[in-house]
Design a protein around this motif. Structure first.
Motif, PDB file in Angstrom:
ATOM      1  N   THR A 386       0.834  -1.205   0.000  1.00  0.00           N
ATOM      2  CA  THR A 386       0.000   0.000   0.000  1.00  0.00           C
ATOM      3  C   THR A 386       0.868   1.253   0.000  1.00  0.00           C
ATOM      4  O   THR A 386       0.615   2.213  -0.759  1.00  0.00           O
ATOM      5  CB  THR A 386      -0.920  -0.004   1.232  1.00  0.00           C
ATOM      6  OG1 THR A 386      -1.686  -1.219   1.260  1.00  0.00           O
ATOM      7  CG2 THR A 386      -1.874   1.183   1.206  1.00  0.00           C
ATOM      8  N   ALA A 387       1.905   1.266   0.844  1.00  0.00           N
ATOM      9  CA  ALA A 387       2.787   2.436   0.921  1.00  0.00           C
ATOM     10  C   ALA A 387       3.556   2.628  -0.377  1.00  0.00           C
ATOM     11  O   ALA A 387       3.769   3.775  -0.824  1.00  0.00           O
ATOM     12  CB  ALA A 387       3.753   2.275   2.100  1.00  0.00           C
ATOM     13  N   TRP A 388       3.983   1.545  -0.996  1.00  0.00           N
ATOM     14  CA  TRP A 388       4.734   1.651  -2.249  1.00  0.00           C
ATOM     15  C   TRP A 388       3.856   2.239  -3.348  1.00  0.00           C
ATOM     16  O   TRP A 388       4.287   3.080  -4.144  1.00  0.00           O
ATOM     17  CB  TRP A 388       5.255   0.265  -2.649  1.00  0.00           C
ATOM     18  CG  TRP A 388       6.204   0.282  -3.813  1.00  0.00           C
ATOM     19  CD1 TRP A 388       6.836   1.355  -4.371  1.00  0.00           C
ATOM     20  CD2 TRP A 388       6.630  -0.857  -4.562  1.00  0.00           C
ATOM     21  NE1 TRP A 388       7.625   0.974  -5.415  1.00  0.00           N
ATOM     22  CE2 TRP A 388       7.523  -0.384  -5.556  1.00  0.00           C
ATOM     23  CE3 TRP A 388       6.352  -2.211  -4.488  1.00  0.00           C
ATOM     24  CZ2 TRP A 388       8.115  -1.241  -6.479  1.00  0.00           C
ATOM     25  CZ3 TRP A 388       6.957  -3.075  -5.395  1.00  0.00           C
ATOM     26  CH2 TRP A 388       7.833  -2.587  -6.380  1.00  0.00           C
ATOM     27  N   TYR A 391       3.578   5.867  -2.751  1.00  0.00           N
ATOM     28  CA  TYR A 391       4.843   6.513  -3.126  1.00  0.00           C
ATOM     29  C   TYR A 391       4.928   6.712  -4.640  1.00  0.00           C
ATOM     30  O   TYR A 391       5.316   7.794  -5.118  1.00  0.00           O
ATOM     31  CB  TYR A 391       6.012   5.663  -2.631  1.00  0.00           C
ATOM     32  CG  TYR A 391       7.317   5.958  -3.332  1.00  0.00           C
ATOM     33  CD1 TYR A 391       8.048   7.105  -3.054  1.00  0.00           C
ATOM     34  CD2 TYR A 391       7.813   5.079  -4.297  1.00  0.00           C
ATOM     35  CE1 TYR A 391       9.239   7.377  -3.704  1.00  0.00           C
ATOM     36  CE2 TYR A 391       9.007   5.337  -4.952  1.00  0.00           C
ATOM     37  CZ  TYR A 391       9.715   6.488  -4.656  1.00  0.00           C
ATOM     38  OH  TYR A 391      10.888   6.762  -5.310  1.00  0.00           O
ATOM     39  N   LEU A 392       4.575   5.708  -5.412  1.00  0.00           N
ATOM     40  CA  LEU A 392       4.639   5.818  -6.868  1.00  0.00           C
ATOM     41  C   LEU A 392       3.708   6.918  -7.381  1.00  0.00           C
ATOM     42  O   LEU A 392       4.056   7.670  -8.298  1.00  0.00           O
ATOM     43  CB  LEU A 392       4.283   4.475  -7.512  1.00  0.00           C
ATOM     44  CG  LEU A 392       5.292   3.339  -7.303  1.00  0.00           C
ATOM     45  CD1 LEU A 392       4.752   2.037  -7.902  1.00  0.00           C
ATOM     46  CD2 LEU A 392       6.641   3.682  -7.916  1.00  0.00           C
ATOM     47  N   LEU A 393       2.528   7.023  -6.762  1.00  0.00           N
ATOM     48  CA  LEU A 393       1.579   8.059  -7.192  1.00  0.00           C
ATOM     49  C   LEU A 393       2.090   9.454  -6.838  1.00  0.00           C
ATOM     50  O   LEU A 393       2.001  10.390  -7.651  1.00  0.00           O
ATOM     51  CB  LEU A 393       0.217   7.811  -6.536  1.00  0.00           C
ATOM     52  CG  LEU A 393      -0.517   6.533  -6.964  1.00  0.00           C
ATOM     53  CD1 LEU A 393      -1.783   6.352  -6.140  1.00  0.00           C
ATOM     54  CD2 LEU A 393      -0.851   6.578  -8.447  1.00  0.00           C
ATOM     55  N   GLU A 396       4.930  10.522  -9.125  1.00  0.00           N
ATOM     56  CA  GLU A 396       4.479  10.983 -10.446  1.00  0.00           C
ATOM     57  C   GLU A 396       4.171  12.471 -10.421  1.00  0.00           C
ATOM     58  O   GLU A 396       4.399  13.179 -11.400  1.00  0.00           O
ATOM     59  CB  GLU A 396       3.238  10.204 -10.876  1.00  0.00           C
ATOM     60  CG  GLU A 396       3.517   8.796 -11.385  1.00  0.00           C
ATOM     61  CD  GLU A 396       2.257   8.135 -11.897  1.00  0.00           C
ATOM     62  OE1 GLU A 396       1.160   8.762 -11.798  1.00  0.00           O
ATOM     63  OE2 GLU A 396       2.334   7.000 -12.391  1.00  0.00           O
ATOM     64  N   ARG A 397       3.640  12.975  -9.283  1.00  0.00           N
ATOM     65  CA  ARG A 397       3.248  14.369  -9.186  1.00  0.00           C
ATOM     66  C   ARG A 397       4.400  15.274  -8.746  1.00  0.00           C
ATOM     67  O   ARG A 397       4.582  16.368  -9.266  1.00  0.00           O
ATOM     68  CB  ARG A 397       2.096  14.527  -8.187  1.00  0.00           C
ATOM     69  CG  ARG A 397       0.791  13.889  -8.657  1.00  0.00           C
ATOM     70  CD  ARG A 397      -0.248  13.955  -7.551  1.00  0.00           C
ATOM     71  NE  ARG A 397      -1.545  13.472  -8.002  1.00  0.00           N
ATOM     72  CZ  ARG A 397      -2.493  14.243  -8.513  1.00  0.00           C
ATOM     73  NH1 ARG A 397      -2.279  15.545  -8.649  1.00  0.00           N
ATOM     74  NH2 ARG A 397      -3.643  13.743  -8.911  1.00  0.00           N
ATOM     75  N   ARG A 398       5.174  14.804  -7.774  1.00  0.00           N
ATOM     76  CA  ARG A 398       6.193  15.652  -7.160  1.00  0.00           C
ATOM     77  C   ARG A 398       7.583  15.448  -7.740  1.00  0.00           C
ATOM     78  O   ARG A 398       8.488  16.242  -7.459  1.00  0.00           O
ATOM     79  CB  ARG A 398       6.245  15.392  -5.657  1.00  0.00           C
ATOM     80  CG  ARG A 398       4.941  15.686  -4.938  1.00  0.00           C
ATOM     81  CD  ARG A 398       4.681  17.178  -4.873  1.00  0.00           C
ATOM     82  NE  ARG A 398       3.482  17.488  -4.144  1.00  0.00           N
ATOM     83  CZ  ARG A 398       3.437  17.676  -2.828  1.00  0.00           C
ATOM     84  NH1 ARG A 398       4.545  17.561  -2.116  1.00  0.00           N
ATOM     85  NH2 ARG A 398       2.304  17.967  -2.231  1.00  0.00           N
ATOM     86  N   GLY A 399       7.805  14.360  -8.443  1.00  0.00           N
ATOM     87  CA  GLY A 399       9.122  14.098  -8.993  1.00  0.00           C
ATOM     88  C   GLY A 399      10.048  13.439  -7.981  1.00  0.00           C
ATOM     89  O   GLY A 399       9.645  13.076  -6.866  1.00  0.00           O
ATOM     90  N   ASP A 403      11.993  11.375  -2.944  1.00  0.00           N
ATOM     91  CA  ASP A 403      12.814  10.227  -2.549  1.00  0.00           C
ATOM     92  C   ASP A 403      13.572  10.482  -1.248  1.00  0.00           C
ATOM     93  O   ASP A 403      13.676   9.598  -0.388  1.00  0.00           O
ATOM     94  CB  ASP A 403      13.814   9.888  -3.655  1.00  0.00           C
ATOM     95  CG  ASP A 403      13.122   9.349  -4.902  1.00  0.00           C
ATOM     96  OD1 ASP A 403      11.893   9.135  -4.842  1.00  0.00           O
ATOM     97  OD2 ASP A 403      13.806   9.148  -5.916  1.00  0.00           O
ATOM     98  N   ARG A 404      14.111  11.677  -1.118  1.00  0.00           N
ATOM     99  CA  ARG A 404      14.906  11.986   0.082  1.00  0.00           C
ATOM    100  C   ARG A 404      14.043  11.917   1.334  1.00  0.00           C
ATOM    101  O   ARG A 404      14.474  11.378   2.366  1.00  0.00           O
ATOM    102  CB  ARG A 404      15.533  13.370  -0.059  1.00  0.00           C
ATOM    103  CG  ARG A 404      16.451  13.757   1.090  1.00  0.00           C
ATOM    104  CD  ARG A 404      17.212  15.030   0.755  1.00  0.00           C
ATOM    105  NE  ARG A 404      18.120  15.397   1.835  1.00  0.00           N
ATOM    106  CZ  ARG A 404      17.762  16.167   2.864  1.00  0.00           C
ATOM    107  NH1 ARG A 404      16.525  16.657   2.931  1.00  0.00           N
ATOM    108  NH2 ARG A 404      18.642  16.463   3.810  1.00  0.00           N
TER     109      ARG A 404
END
Length: 617
Positions: A386-388, A391-393, A396-399, A403-404
C-alpha cells in the motif's frame, strides 16, 4: 591539523554512505544482526532448562544422526492422545542439530541455532529485495523487517518452538513468491527451502505455503508456454527447486511408506475433525484484528504477551477493515494506472490474505495466539504494498524530490524499531522461566541424590519417570526426562507417553529398575505423607517465599470462591489438581483469568520421589 578533522570525518561519512549504496544487503544484514548478537549474550547469562514442547524438541534434536533420527515433526493437536499425530516433518530438528552439537549439546544450543536461522531468513529477505528493486527496495524491506522484529520480540525469535520458528521464514516465502511472479525464477530456491521449513514445522503453514506454491507454479507454467525466450531459465530453476523439494520431504515420505503413516493421520484429522471449525466470522475477525496497526503499537512485543490463554488477535475490526480497504484501493489503482512494478506484490498480498482467511476459519477449538502469528508478516507486506503504491503516485506528481523524504522516514522508523528491539534483547529472560528455574533446582538436587545412591539407585539402573502435576500439565516432567538424560542417566517414560517423549524412550514396567515420580502441589503433599513403603523423597523445592505463599493462598481462595459462586464447581476442584486446565475454561471472568495467570506465575512446591521398580519386586 585543526582543519583536517572535519575533512577526514566528511570523507569517512562519504565512504560509509557509498558502501551502503554499493552493498545494501551486507550493510542492512549487519545492522539487523546486531540485536541478535545482544540476544545471544543475554541467552548465555541465564541457565535454561526446557520444559514441555521445548523439552520434546530437544529430545528430537538430540536424536538427529542416530538410529532414531526423527522422520516427522513435533506432536500436535492431531488425533487422539496417546496416539496423536505430529506436525509434518523434522526439517527444523535437522536445521538446529549442527549448532546444537557444536556448542556441546547444551540447551542454549537450541537458542543459538534459532538465532542463526532467524538471521539467515533476514539476509535472504534482503537479498530478494535487492533483486526486486535495488538499494531503495532493500531499505524498504529492511524497515519492514525491523518493525517485524520489534513486534515479534526476542523471546519469540530465539526459541525453536514450532509455532515460533517459521514466522521469519514465512516472510521469505512471501518475498520469494513475489520474485517468481515478477519473472525472477531464482525465487524458487528460497521458496522451497524456507517454505518447507515452515510447512514441516507447523501445520498451518502447509496450506499457506502450498497455496502460494500453486499460484507460483501456475504462473511459471503459463509463462513457459507464452514466453519461449524465458522458458529454459524458468524450467531450470523450477526443476532444480522441485528436486530440492523432494529431498527435503523425503523423511516424511519414508514415515508414510514404511513408518507410522503420520501424513495419513493428518489427512484423517482434517477430514474428521474432533470439533467444529470456528467459522468464517471468527476467521474474518482475527484477520482484520491483525491488520490494526494501532493495536500492534499499543500491545508491543509478543515477548510481553505470551501467557496462558492469550488471544493476541483482538485488534479493532473497524480499523483493520479500513486498512484492508486502503490496500484494495491501492491494488485497484495499481491495475488501472498500470503501475507494473507493484502489481506482482499486490497479487501476493491478495493470495496470502485469501489463504489466511481460509486457514483462520478452519481452526478447531481455541484460537490460540500462536495459530495466527504468520498474519503479522502478511499484514506487514500489505502495508508495504500500500505504501509503495502511494509513493509511486506521489512521485508521479512531485518528482524525485520525494525520494529523500522517504529515505529519511524509512531510516527513522528502522532505527527506532531496531533500538527498541535491541533493548528487549538485552533484558529478556529464558522461555518459561517460572517453570525452567525451579526445574533447574530440582534436577540438580535429584541428580546429586541419585549419584549418592539415595533410594538404592545405581548408575546402570533403568529409570522410568512419571508425573502427577497439579500445576502445568506435566511440563516439568518432560524437562526432567531430558535433563536426566543429558546427565547420563538411562531414563524413559511409560508407554502412554510414547508419542511426546518418543517410542525409543518407552520403559516397560517389567524392565524398570526404579520409578521416579515428579509431583507438584497437592500431589506432592499426598505422596510425602502417604507412608507408602519403598518410596523415598529425593528432592523438593518451593519457588515461593513466605510472602508469595501467603499471596498464593489468598488469591487461590478468591478464585475458588468466585468459581463456586458462579456454579463452576468442576473448575473449582481443578484449581488444586490441574490449574492450567482451569485457564482454558471459556467462561472465566476477566478477574478470574488474572487470578489463574498469577497462580501459574507464582508456582507450587515440586519434588521427585523414587520407588523401587517392578523388576526389583
Amino acid at each position: 591539523m585543526v582543519d583536517s578533522g572535519p575533512d577526514v570525518g566528511g570523507r569517512g561519512l562519504v565512504r560509509v554512505l557509498g558502501l551502503w549504496r554499493r552493498r545494501p544487503v551486507l550493510c542492512w544484514s549487519v545492522l539487523l544482526a546486531v540485536p541478535f548478537i545482544v540476544a545471544t549474550a543475554s541467552i548465555a547469562r541465564h541457565a535454561w532448562y526446557p520444559v514441555l514442547d521445548l523439552a520434546m524438541t530437544e529430545l528430537r534434536v538430540r536424536d538427529v544422526g542416530t538410529a532414531h533420527t526423527p522422520l516427522v515433526g513435533l506432536p500436535g493437536r492431531i488425533g487422539r492422545f496417546p496416539d496423536q499425530g505430529s506436525h509434518p516433518g523434522p526439517l527444523s530438528f535437522y536445521a538446529v542439530a549442527p549448532i546444537y552439537r557444536l556448542v556441546g549439546s547444551s540447551a542454549h544450543g537450541l537458542e543459538y541455532a534459532t538465532v542463526l536461522l532467524s538471521v539467515a531468513a533476514l539476509v535472504t529477505a534482503l537479498w530478494l529485495a535487492r533483486r526486486r528493486g535495488g538499494a531503495p527496495m532493500v531499505m524498504a524491506v529492511a524497515t519492514l523487517l525491523s518493525l517485524l522484529l520489534w513486534r515479534y520480540g526476542p523471546s519469540l525469535l530465539t526459541q525453536p518452538w514450532n509455532p515460533y520458528l517459521p514466522v521469519l521464514p514465512w516472510v521469505v516465502v512471501l518475498l520469494a513468491t513475489w520474485s517468481i511472479l515478477d519473472r525472477d525464477p531464482v525465487g524458487w530456491l528460497p521458496f522451497v527451502g524456507f517454505g518447507s521449513l515452515a510447512a514441516q514445522t507447523h501445520i498451518p503453514y502447509v496450506g499457506l505455503v502450498g497455496g502460494l506454491g500453486a499460484l507460483a507454479l501456475a504462473t511459471t507454467a503459463w509463462r513457459a508456454v507464452r514466453e519461449p525466450a524465458a522458458r529454459a531459465r524458468s524450467l531450470r530453476w523450477c526443476g532444480g527447486s522441485l528436486a530440492l523439494l523432494g529431498l527435503l520431504w523425503l523423511p516424511p515420505a519414508i514415515d508414510q511408506l514404511a513408518g507410522h503413516r503420520n501424513i495419513s493421520m493428518i489427512i484423517d484429522y482434517f477430514r474428521n475433525p474432533p470439533e467444529a471449525a470456528v467459522g468464517f466470522g471468527t476467521g474474518a475477525r482475527v484477520l482484520l484484528g491483525h491488520l490494526d496497526p494501532f493495536h500492534a503499537l499499543a500491545q508491543g512485543s509478543y515477548s510481553h504477551l505470551v501467557v496462558a490463554g492469550t488471544d493476541a488477535s483482538t485488534g479493532s475490526v473497524a480499523v483493520g477493515g479500513v486498512v484492508l480497504l486502503a490496500w484494495i484501493v491501492a491494488a485497484v489503482v495499481s491495475v488501472r494506472r498500470r503501475l507494473a512494478p507493484v502489481l506482482p506484490l499486490h497479487a501476493v498480498v491478495g493470495a496470502a490474505l485469501l489463504l489466511g482467511f481460509v486457514s483462520l476459519s478452519r481452526i478447531f477449538g481455541t484460537v490460540w495466539y500462536y495459530l495466527s502469528l504468520w498474519m503479522v508478516g502478511t499484514a506487514g507486506l500489505l502495508l508495504l504494498a500500500t505504501a509503495w503504491t502511494a509513493y509511486l503516485l506521489v512521485r508521479e506528481r512531485r518528482g524525485p524530490d520525494v525520494d529523500r523524504v522517504v529515505r529519511i522516514g524509512l531510516a527513522a522508523v528502522a532505527l527506532v524499531s531496531l533500538v527498541a528491539f535491541t533493548v528487549e534483547c538485552a533484558t529478556f529472560r529464558p522461555p518459561e522461566s517460572t517453570l525452567s528455574d525451579p526445574l533447574g533446582v530440582i534436577v540438580a538436587r535429584t541428580d546429586r541424590a541419585l549419584r549418592d545412591g539415595t533410594g538404592g539407585v545405581a548408575r546402570s539402573d533403568r529409570l522410568v519417570v512419571t508425573w502427577n502435576d497439579a500445576h502445568y500439565i506435566g511440563s516439568q516432567g518432560y524437562g526432567l526426562v531430558s535433563e536426566l538424560e543429558r546427565r547420563g542417566w538411562t531414563v524413559g517414560v511409560p508407554d502412554t507417553w510414547r508419542i511426546p517423549v518418543t517410542r525409543q524412550r518407552v520403559v516397560p514396567d517389567d524392565r524398570a529398575d526404579h520409578e521416579l515420580r515428579f509431583a507438584s502441589g497437592r500431589y506432592l503433599d499426598e505422596l510425602r505423607t502417604s507412608g507408602e513403603p519403598g518410596v523415598t523423597l529425593l528432592a523438593s523445592y518451593d519457588p515461593r517465599d513466605a510472602t508469595a505463599r501467603r499471596r498464593y493462598a489468598r488469591e487461590r481462595a478468591e478464585l475458588v470462591s468466585s468459581l463456586r459462586a458462579r456454579g463452576l464447581d468442576a473448575a473449582a476442584e481443578q484449581v488444586d489438581t490441574t490449574l492450567f486446565t482451569v485457564s482454558l475454561e471459556p467462561s472465566l471472568t476477566p478477574r478470574e483469568k488474572v487470578l489463574v495467570a498469577e497462580l501459574l506465575r507464582l508456582g507450587q512446591p515440586i519434588g521427585v520421589l523414587v520407588e523401587i521398580g517392578r523388576a526389583h519386586v
